[in-house]
Design an enzyme around this catalytic site. Sequence first.
Site, PDB file in Angstrom:
ATOM      1  N   HIS A  83      30.793  35.319  30.136  1.00  0.00           N
ATOM      2  CA  HIS A  83      31.111  34.224  31.040  1.00  0.00           C
ATOM      3  C   HIS A  83      30.708  34.531  32.477  1.00  0.00           C
ATOM      4  CE1 HIS A  83      34.112  32.782  27.845  1.00  0.00           C
ATOM      5  NE2 HIS A  83      32.979  32.145  27.751  1.00  0.00           N
ATOM      6  N   HIS A 134      38.779  29.552  23.074  1.00  0.00           N
ATOM      7  CA  HIS A 134      37.881  30.615  23.528  1.00  0.00           C
ATOM      8  C   HIS A 134      37.084  31.153  22.341  1.00  0.00           C
ATOM      9  CE1 HIS A 134      36.603  34.493  25.129  1.00  0.00           C
ATOM     10  NE2 HIS A 134      36.869  34.031  26.336  1.00  0.00           N
ATOM     11  N   GLU A 166      36.056  34.072  21.532  1.00  0.00           N
ATOM     12  CA  GLU A 166      36.565  35.287  20.888  1.00  0.00           C
ATOM     13  C   GLU A 166      37.768  34.969  20.010  1.00  0.00           C
ATOM     14  OE1 GLU A 166      37.436  38.777  23.392  1.00  0.00           O
ATOM     15  OE2 GLU A 166      38.979  39.242  21.916  1.00  0.00           O
ATOM     16  N   THR A 195      41.076  39.997  23.386  1.00  0.00           N
ATOM     17  CA  THR A 195      41.121  41.258  24.132  1.00  0.00           C
ATOM     18  C   THR A 195      41.263  41.089  25.643  1.00  0.00           C
ATOM     19  OG1 THR A 195      38.735  41.262  24.169  1.00  0.00           O
ATOM     20  CG2 THR A 195      39.781  42.560  22.437  1.00  0.00           C
ATOM     21  N   CYS A 254      42.166  46.131  24.557  1.00  0.00           N
ATOM     22  CA  CYS A 254      40.879  46.682  24.986  1.00  0.00           C
ATOM     23  C   CYS A 254      41.084  47.548  26.227  1.00  0.00           C
ATOM     24  CB  CYS A 254      39.937  45.521  25.264  1.00  0.00           C
ATOM     25  SG  CYS A 254      38.689  45.907  26.452  1.00  0.00           S
ATOM     26  N   ASN A 257      39.152  36.895  31.505  1.00  0.00           N
ATOM     27  CA  ASN A 257      39.734  38.116  32.072  1.00  0.00           C
ATOM     28  C   ASN A 257      39.775  38.044  33.590  1.00  0.00           C
ATOM     29  OD1 ASN A 257      37.627  40.262  33.245  1.00  0.00           O
ATOM     30  ND2 ASN A 257      36.601  39.088  31.666  1.00  0.00           N
TER      31      ASN A 257
END
Length: 384
Positions: free
Chosen positions: A59, A152, A154, A220, A261, A292
């Site tokens: 991203h 998302h 993931e 994560t 993570c 994140n």
Amino acid sequence: MDKMKKDFSPTLLDFGPLQIRLARHFGFCYGVENAIEIAFRTVAENPGKRIYLLSEMIHNPQVNADLRSHGIEFLQDTYGRQLIPFDQLTADDVVMIPAFGTTLEIEKQLNEIGIQTEKYNTTCPFVEKVWNRSEAIAKKDYSIIIHGKPKHEETRATFSHAAGSAPSVVVEDMKQAVSLAGYITGEKPAATFYEEFAGQYSGGFDISKDLERIGVVNQTTMLASDTQAIADYLKKVMMEKYHLQEAVAGERFADTRDTLCYATLDNQTAVSGMLDVPADFALVVGGYNSSNTSHLVELCEERLPTYFIGSSDNIISEKEIIHYDFHHKMETVIHDYLPAKQPVSILITSGASCPDALVEGIIRKLAGYFQVEFSADEMIEQFS
Ligand code: SF4
């Protein structure tokens, strides 16, 4: 055990009238670096071939623009909407799987066209670790609760892999975890689950039995502390419901702590360390759709004025800065963001998908507004 690795205090860049504190850990993580390296190697190894990425590699608009400029096209947008239909692909094309991974369904579709997805797969090993952990607890008959943003990439990929082995539900936040607990305890009528969690549970999910043994894994890049709080809360709910002592909690609740993570955790811990130092404001650098990065913004916002910026282009002048308000998904121009005093003290960090060059550009621009005692080049020299 390495003491240096446990030092989360920020690095001071002392320009005199401008004091910048850089988070001890910021920017690119292993998974992103690895994915970008594979992407450029793929371009080099496949001259003349059409090369696609399933979706945005990571991203960050600058990184994605760079990939596009090397001839790589995107098949889907971040939300899984098709940009180039799969029926336009042939077995001769190269399709890379992004760092977030992808769903089993998409992998199957591409394999049916004859595309070898495993050859150019940049799925981060830490995401795969979550899938493996899900599979391991599924084998022990636990259902899987995924803490993540349902849309998302993931989370969609992890959900697909988890749902392949066990009943699975996505919870976005503590509010949804509390709601799910209502179904575990039986306080809420089973029928409303399917409406409330529409699109977030696996096919055939049976609310009457699929929440009797559970384990929590996460997207994560969620806030580690949020995932931990949700896991602790659901564990407590299970222990109360089944009258279990801590020592035997595993009968109903799988221990999955090791799926966080390291990079997300280090970047978040480094922000906490950075926030221990008083400052005038914080700058968080990253793509606007980066999960994140938005979590780092959240951490900073709790303590001091914080501006979420994509690059030095957001800094219009010493008077104005464009801040991305991710809560309302809009940009706002902030006036007089630099306080009229000296020294001005600024905290800076960046998300896992943000190239360091963008942070450097920001530091250079800010330094240009002050009569600094060292130039940015001298500062770089000092730290290299
Ligand atoms: S944030 Fe962690 S899981 Fe995500 S790509 Fe980076 S190293 Fe991998």
